[in-house]
Motif scaffolding. Structure first.
Motif, PDB file in Angstrom:
ATOM      1  N   ALA A 154     -10.742 -14.576   1.631  1.00  0.00           N
ATOM      2  CA  ALA A 154     -11.337 -13.579   0.736  1.00  0.00           C
ATOM      3  C   ALA A 154     -10.459 -13.376  -0.497  1.00  0.00           C
ATOM      4  CB  ALA A 154     -11.522 -12.261   1.484  1.00  0.00           C
ATOM      5  N   GLU A 155      -9.158 -13.277  -0.285  1.00  0.00           N
ATOM      6  CA  GLU A 155      -8.241 -13.100  -1.412  1.00  0.00           C
ATOM      7  C   GLU A 155      -8.239 -14.324  -2.322  1.00  0.00           C
ATOM      8  OE1 GLU A 155      -3.517 -12.026  -2.256  1.00  0.00           O
ATOM      9  OE2 GLU A 155      -4.259 -12.240  -0.206  1.00  0.00           O
ATOM     10  N   ARG A 156      -8.353 -15.502  -1.728  1.00  0.00           N
ATOM     11  CA  ARG A 156      -8.285 -16.758  -2.485  1.00  0.00           C
ATOM     12  C   ARG A 156      -9.560 -17.035  -3.257  1.00  0.00           C
ATOM     13  NH1 ARG A 156      -7.733 -20.620  -5.158  1.00  0.00           N
ATOM     14  NH2 ARG A 156      -6.742 -22.637  -4.702  1.00  0.00           N
ATOM     15  N   THR A 157     -10.712 -16.656  -2.714  1.00  0.00           N
ATOM     16  CA  THR A 157     -12.002 -17.085  -3.271  1.00  0.00           C
ATOM     17  C   THR A 157     -12.813 -15.985  -3.944  1.00  0.00           C
ATOM     18  OG1 THR A 157     -13.222 -16.623  -1.219  1.00  0.00           O
ATOM     19  CG2 THR A 157     -12.182 -18.811  -1.429  1.00  0.00           C
ATOM     20  N   GLY A 158     -12.505 -14.728  -3.665  1.00  0.00           N
ATOM     21  CA  GLY A 158     -13.320 -13.644  -4.180  1.00  0.00           C
ATOM     22  C   GLY A 158     -14.518 -13.314  -3.310  1.00  0.00           C
ATOM     23  N   LEU A 159     -14.739 -14.081  -2.244  1.00  0.00           N
ATOM     24  CA  LEU A 159     -15.791 -13.736  -1.294  1.00  0.00           C
ATOM     25  C   LEU A 159     -15.363 -12.495  -0.516  1.00  0.00           C
ATOM     26  CD1 LEU A 159     -16.523 -17.283   0.195  1.00  0.00           C
ATOM     27  CD2 LEU A 159     -18.032 -15.999  -1.351  1.00  0.00           C
ATOM     28  N   PRO A 160     -16.253 -11.566  -0.241  1.00  0.00           N
ATOM     29  CA  PRO A 160     -15.869 -10.392   0.544  1.00  0.00           C
ATOM     30  C   PRO A 160     -15.452 -10.775   1.961  1.00  0.00           C
ATOM     31  CG  PRO A 160     -17.937 -10.010  -0.620  1.00  0.00           C
ATOM     32  CD  PRO A 160     -17.636 -11.468  -0.747  1.00  0.00           C
ATOM     33  N   GLU A 161     -14.405 -10.154   2.454  1.00  0.00           N
ATOM     34  CA  GLU A 161     -13.993 -10.380   3.837  1.00  0.00           C
ATOM     35  C   GLU A 161     -15.121  -9.967   4.778  1.00  0.00           C
ATOM     36  OE1 GLU A 161     -10.328  -9.165   6.892  1.00  0.00           O
ATOM     37  OE2 GLU A 161     -10.326  -8.496   4.787  1.00  0.00           O
ATOM     38  N   GLY A 162     -15.355 -10.792   5.802  1.00  0.00           N
ATOM     39  CA  GLY A 162     -16.384 -10.476   6.780  1.00  0.00           C
ATOM     40  C   GLY A 162     -17.736 -11.094   6.515  1.00  0.00           C
ATOM     41  N   VAL A 163     -17.911 -11.772   5.378  1.00  0.00           N
ATOM     42  CA  VAL A 163     -19.187 -12.438   5.095  1.00  0.00           C
ATOM     43  C   VAL A 163     -19.419 -13.545   6.130  1.00  0.00           C
ATOM     44  CG1 VAL A 163     -20.324 -14.036   3.482  1.00  0.00           C
ATOM     45  CG2 VAL A 163     -19.296 -11.927   2.644  1.00  0.00           C
ATOM     46  N   PRO A 164     -20.630 -13.655   6.709  1.00  0.00           N
ATOM     47  CA  PRO A 164     -20.895 -14.714   7.679  1.00  0.00           C
ATOM     48  C   PRO A 164     -20.742 -16.115   7.069  1.00  0.00           C
ATOM     49  CG  PRO A 164     -22.571 -13.012   7.826  1.00  0.00           C
ATOM     50  CD  PRO A 164     -21.764 -12.717   6.595  1.00  0.00           C
ATOM     51  N   VAL A 165     -20.098 -16.986   7.821  1.00  0.00           N
ATOM     52  CA  VAL A 165     -20.003 -18.405   7.474  1.00  0.00           C
ATOM     53  C   VAL A 165     -21.004 -19.129   8.367  1.00  0.00           C
ATOM     54  CG1 VAL A 165     -18.521 -20.437   7.384  1.00  0.00           C
ATOM     55  CG2 VAL A 165     -17.586 -18.179   6.810  1.00  0.00           C
ATOM     56  N   VAL A 166     -22.006 -19.729   7.745  1.00  0.00           N
ATOM     57  CA  VAL A 166     -23.151 -20.281   8.456  1.00  0.00           C
ATOM     58  C   VAL A 166     -23.046 -21.806   8.515  1.00  0.00           C
ATOM     59  CG1 VAL A 166     -25.671 -20.407   8.495  1.00  0.00           C
ATOM     60  CG2 VAL A 166     -24.544 -18.346   7.652  1.00  0.00           C
ATOM     61  N   ALA A 167     -23.371 -22.384   9.663  1.00  0.00           N
ATOM     62  CA  ALA A 167     -23.343 -23.843   9.819  1.00  0.00           C
ATOM     63  C   ALA A 167     -24.324 -24.481   8.849  1.00  0.00           C
ATOM     64  CB  ALA A 167     -23.699 -24.218  11.255  1.00  0.00           C
ATOM     65  N   GLY A 168     -23.831 -25.431   8.055  1.00  0.00           N
ATOM     66  CA  GLY A 168     -24.663 -26.103   7.064  1.00  0.00           C
ATOM     67  C   GLY A 168     -25.190 -27.428   7.568  1.00  0.00           C
ATOM     68  N   MET A 169     -25.250 -28.401   6.671  1.00  0.00           N
ATOM     69  CA  MET A 169     -25.770 -29.724   7.010  1.00  0.00           C
ATOM     70  C   MET A 169     -25.244 -30.727   6.004  1.00  0.00           C
ATOM     71  SD  MET A 169     -29.754 -29.261   5.815  1.00  0.00           S
ATOM     72  CE  MET A 169     -30.043 -28.196   7.217  1.00  0.00           C
ATOM     73  N   THR A 170     -25.540 -32.006   6.205  1.00  0.00           N
ATOM     74  CA  THR A 170     -25.054 -33.024   5.286  1.00  0.00           C
ATOM     75  C   THR A 170     -25.719 -32.879   3.923  1.00  0.00           C
ATOM     76  OG1 THR A 170     -26.729 -34.599   6.023  1.00  0.00           O
ATOM     77  CG2 THR A 170     -24.611 -34.641   7.151  1.00  0.00           C
ATOM     78  N   ASP A 171     -25.083 -33.466   2.907  1.00  0.00           N
ATOM     79  CA  ASP A 171     -25.577 -33.314   1.545  1.00  0.00           C
ATOM     80  C   ASP A 171     -26.989 -33.870   1.377  1.00  0.00           C
ATOM     81  OD1 ASP A 171     -24.680 -35.932   1.838  1.00  0.00           O
ATOM     82  OD2 ASP A 171     -23.447 -35.927   0.023  1.00  0.00           O
ATOM     83  N   SER A 172     -27.271 -35.018   2.013  1.00  0.00           N
ATOM     84  CA  SER A 172     -28.607 -35.594   1.852  1.00  0.00           C
ATOM     85  C   SER A 172     -29.677 -34.753   2.517  1.00  0.00           C
ATOM     86  CB  SER A 172     -28.634 -37.022   2.436  1.00  0.00           C
ATOM     87  OG  SER A 172     -28.241 -37.026   3.783  1.00  0.00           O
ATOM     88  N   CYS A 173     -29.366 -34.167   3.688  1.00  0.00           N
ATOM     89  CA  CYS A 173     -30.339 -33.287   4.342  1.00  0.00           C
ATOM     90  C   CYS A 173     -30.549 -32.012   3.526  1.00  0.00           C
ATOM     91  CB  CYS A 173     -29.868 -32.936   5.745  1.00  0.00           C
ATOM     92  SG  CYS A 173     -29.929 -34.322   6.906  1.00  0.00           S
ATOM     93  N   ALA A 174     -29.468 -31.473   2.970  1.00  0.00           N
ATOM     94  CA  ALA A 174     -29.601 -30.286   2.121  1.00  0.00           C
ATOM     95  C   ALA A 174     -30.442 -30.598   0.887  1.00  0.00           C
ATOM     96  CB  ALA A 174     -28.211 -29.779   1.706  1.00  0.00           C
ATOM     97  N   ALA A 175     -30.254 -31.803   0.336  1.00  0.00           N
ATOM     98  CA  ALA A 175     -31.042 -32.194  -0.838  1.00  0.00           C
ATOM     99  C   ALA A 175     -32.530 -32.290  -0.498  1.00  0.00           C
ATOM    100  CB  ALA A 175     -30.536 -33.528  -1.373  1.00  0.00           C
ATOM    101  N   GLN A 176     -32.840 -32.780   0.702  1.00  0.00           N
ATOM    102  CA  GLN A 176     -34.240 -32.852   1.110  1.00  0.00           C
ATOM    103  C   GLN A 176     -34.863 -31.469   1.161  1.00  0.00           C
ATOM    104  OE1 GLN A 176     -34.923 -35.336   4.658  1.00  0.00           O
ATOM    105  NE2 GLN A 176     -32.989 -36.348   4.188  1.00  0.00           N
ATOM    106  N   LEU A 177     -34.138 -30.501   1.752  1.00  0.00           N
ATOM    107  CA  LEU A 177     -34.662 -29.147   1.814  1.00  0.00           C
ATOM    108  C   LEU A 177     -34.789 -28.549   0.414  1.00  0.00           C
ATOM    109  CD1 LEU A 177     -32.808 -27.592   4.883  1.00  0.00           C
ATOM    110  CD2 LEU A 177     -35.137 -28.453   4.766  1.00  0.00           C
ATOM    111  N   GLY A 178     -33.783 -28.830  -0.428  1.00  0.00           N
ATOM    112  CA  GLY A 178     -33.831 -28.316  -1.790  1.00  0.00           C
ATOM    113  C   GLY A 178     -35.004 -28.854  -2.576  1.00  0.00           C
ATOM    114  N   ALA A 179     -35.361 -30.118  -2.296  1.00  0.00           N
ATOM    115  CA  ALA A 179     -36.486 -30.727  -3.009  1.00  0.00           C
ATOM    116  C   ALA A 179     -37.817 -30.190  -2.533  1.00  0.00           C
ATOM    117  CB  ALA A 179     -36.446 -32.240  -2.820  1.00  0.00           C
TER     118      ALA A 179
END
Length: 246
Positions: free
Chosen positions: A221-246
């Protein structure tokens, strides 16, 4: 969560990017940083410490440029990264090796061994183990005698989620696919790993994409400016994320 702000981190080959969007998908802030590669023939490596340093800098710039009050509304952060990029770490997540990138083919000759050992499972999963996949790279480390003294395999995204939370957390099903994860049985195929002389303890636990893996710790939180306690959610590979984004 109409007023929620969502943060995404994308690790590509040449750069990392951090974005924040509102619930309607409107871009609120974005930042990017470059990445450095080392190439030598069929080898392609990056420094995992640079991944986190550049992601942290991009997040700090991105959060610093958010409209007033938006940072306090951040409801989650997720990471996508290049598919098949892996490294070995200590049990606490400290990198032991460079990151072997998605197109690093040094372990290519071991793909046939991995394919044969799990032939029936790979057919059921519609996989065919490729020379640049993470599973042959794991076998290359096996043959180099590096799967010892508590070594752990981590995917590229795992480095970032571990730094966000403050300790190693589970991988996601998407990044784990090219390491041989059984997406039907939702497990590491221990019977295949036994044939390959790989201890399953080397591999991370795995959760479905979209699962909360942990929460942003005080240091991140101190390093990034993200609030402490924000959920970190499991993501996916870049190509799969791109498919969803498209």
């Amino acid at each position: 969560m109409v007023d929620a702000v969502w943060v995404g981190v994308d690790l590509g080959t040449q750069s990392v990017r951090a974005v924040a969007v509102d619930a309607a998908g409107t871009l609120l802030s974005a930042a990017a940083r470059p990445l450095t590669s080392r190439r030598d023939g069929n080898r392609h490596e990056q420094d995992p410490r640079e991944w986190w340093a550049q992601v942290a800098d991009a997040l700090a710039e991105m959060t610093g440029n958010l409209p007033g009050g938006a940072a306090e509304r951040i409801a989650g952060v997720a990471v996508d990264a290049t598919s098949g990029t892996v490294l070995l770490t200590d049990p606490d997540g400290t990198p032991r090796t460079p990151g072997l990138m998605h197109d690093d083919s040094r372990a290519g000759t071991l793909a046939a061994e991995a394919q044969e050992a799990g032939e029936a499972l790979w057919e059921r999963l519609c996989y065919r183990i490729q020379p640049v996949w993470a599973l042959p790279k794991l076998l290359w480390w096996r043959d180099e005698g590096m799967l010892r003294d508590g070594a752990r395999l981590a995917h590229q995204a795992d480095v970032i989620t571990a730094n966000l939370v403050g300790h190693p957390v589970a991988s996601d099903t998407s990044h784990a696919l090219k390491t041989g994860y059984d997406l039907i049985g939702l497990r590491w195929p221990t019977e295949v790993l036994e044939k390959l002389n790989v201890d399953p303890e080397v591999l991370p636990s795995v959760q479905r994409s979209g699962t909360v893996l942990g929460h942003v710790g005080a240091d991140a939180a101190e390093r990034t400016g993200l609030p402490e306690g924000v959920p970190v959610v499991a993501g996916m590979t870049d190509s799969c994320a791109a498919q969803l984004g498209a």
